[in-house]
Write an enzyme that holds these catalytic residues in place. Sequence first.
Site, mmCIF file in Angstrom:
data_model
loop_
_atom_site.group_PDB
_atom_site.id
_atom_site.type_symbol
_atom_site.label_atom_id
_atom_site.label_comp_id
_atom_site.label_asym_id
_atom_site.label_seq_id
_atom_site.Cartn_x
_atom_site.Cartn_y
_atom_site.Cartn_z
ATOM 1 N N ASP A 23 -0.466 4.344 1.092
ATOM 2 C CA ASP A 23 -0.893 5.290 2.126
ATOM 3 C C ASP A 23 -0.100 5.043 3.407
ATOM 4 O OD1 ASP A 23 -2.398 2.801 2.467
ATOM 5 O OD2 ASP A 23 -3.445 3.847 4.087
ATOM 6 N N HIS B 25 0.839 -1.210 0.000
ATOM 7 C CA HIS B 25 0.000 0.000 0.000
ATOM 8 C C HIS B 25 0.865 1.248 0.000
ATOM 9 C CE1 HIS B 25 0.603 0.712 4.405
ATOM 10 N NE2 HIS B 25 0.577 -0.598 4.496
ATOM 11 N N HIS C 145 4.713 3.329 12.448
ATOM 12 C CA HIS C 145 3.610 4.055 13.092
ATOM 13 C C HIS C 145 4.094 4.971 14.217
ATOM 14 C CE1 HIS C 145 0.046 1.303 11.713
ATOM 15 N NE2 HIS C 145 0.982 1.410 10.779
ATOM 16 N N ASP D 150 6.833 1.160 6.192
ATOM 17 C CA ASP D 150 5.425 0.775 6.114
ATOM 18 C C ASP D 150 4.631 1.810 5.320
ATOM 19 O OD1 ASP D 150 2.962 -0.428 6.607
ATOM 20 O OD2 ASP D 150 2.775 0.421 8.612
ATOM 21 N N GLU E 149 -5.103 1.332 3.246
ATOM 22 C CA GLU E 149 -4.928 0.220 4.182
ATOM 23 C C GLU E 149 -4.855 0.695 5.622
ATOM 24 O OE1 GLU E 149 -3.052 -2.687 6.749
ATOM 25 O OE2 GLU E 149 -2.226 -0.738 6.214
ATOM 26 N N GLU E 150 -4.157 1.806 5.864
ATOM 27 C CA GLU E 150 -3.967 2.268 7.238
ATOM 28 C C GLU E 150 -5.260 2.768 7.876
ATOM 29 O OE1 GLU E 150 -1.494 1.509 8.722
ATOM 30 O OE2 GLU E 150 0.339 1.672 7.536
#
Length: 464
Positions: free
Chosen positions: A91, A89, A427, A122, A156-157
């Site tokens: 995003d 992904h 994150h 990520d 996705e996030e």
Amino acid sequence: MTLHDLLAQAVDDLLPRARSDLAHLVACRSVFDRAIEPVSQCVAAASLTESLFSETGLATSTMRTPDGSLAVIARHRMKGRPRILFYTHHDVVPAGALSDWDGNPWVLTERDGRWYGRGAADCKGNIVAILTALRAVREVLGRLPTEVGVVVEGSEEQSSGGMEALARERPKLVRADAIVIADTGNVALGQPTFTTSLRGTGSVRFTVETMAAPAHSGKYGGAAPDALQALVTALASLRASDGSTTIDGLEADGVWPGAPYAADLFAQDAALLDGVAPLAGPGDPHDGAIADLLWARPAATVLAIDAPPLAQVTAAVQGRARAIVNLRVPPHMDVVEAQRLLGEHLERHTPYGRTEIRSLSLGRGFAARTDGPAYDSMRRAMRAAFGREPVTTGQGGSIPLAVALQELHSRAEIMLLGVEEPLCRIHAPNESVDPGEIQRTALAMALFVCSMAGLEPGDDLPDP
């Protein structure tokens, strides 16, 4: 020279391009939430991603998914050959407070050999790993030797289900014999790892009400039923002092069959304070105790409580209190039944007052089938690329698309891997990626593409 040697050299030569591509991708503030970042940033990330994959010779397009996000779809068709699908992904999660970062989160920065920036691991690092793998294969063989598809989603996030909904509407977009979900990573830097288990998840909102309004603690405290105390009492019953989950009727004695998680490594990864040890569960601690708790047993976590903040304290007994409780369960467990048992347990262990349990989220777990030929090919590829035998691990987070792909294409072999490892701090502020992990992962993917076409790492090939 062998196929391995030629691909390894090609990946090495392509690493500067990978860094350049990653820098441009990180510069896109692609948070799929218009309240945080402009929509144009997600559009820019999708456009750049499509352009990069187009350069590898794949036929590309950008599709709007039902949640409004943009997914990049790319395909190299080769009739009669095995079909590989790579997923990741573009995003990212929000950067948060810029003051928490040691640099600009939207500018890829190198420090102590690592590349820092939001999404560096990520999952934009996985995008460039896939790109590097495909470029290396084309450079060495002059073409892609089997059918290859790529899906890079854009929400996705946010867990808004855009790509999952699109896949269910158009299952041919994600049809493949082998599906590589590049959205996880390795248990340690340089240790190739398959994630073979994803927990199922369900959250509930738990409310306790006892009075129409708060009551003065001096005048009524002692006899007035304290809703906050009742809530805390019920929440405390969810976990034993050894860390084990104690929801009435819910099995909590599973054993993780994969790699153990060493206590000292877990303490480091989770940033435990000095003098604080990981929870080990019932009985004598053993090498696999932490892995058992993480991936083979249910875990209830109190995510938030509605109660007066300290800055607004008053001398009052509370008449209403609420909490969000998240439940994670191993993939073999029925998450619907587990959530029901959680709700009944909270009601049963609330000493007084009216209770309300409301389901907020529900997601099935995932268990990979690892005994097929594609897994064997990837094992050989990872062993050759990393120089170490791959291990298996679980992950607490859920990836709903993995479940959807398993349902849509039950015969496909689905494997989860990627460039992430504990030092990446995904994150969190100062997210980073080790370029060596991109290099090794790209080489493994390149070898895997060739292996699915019958070419093995030790095969001799003429220099390109």
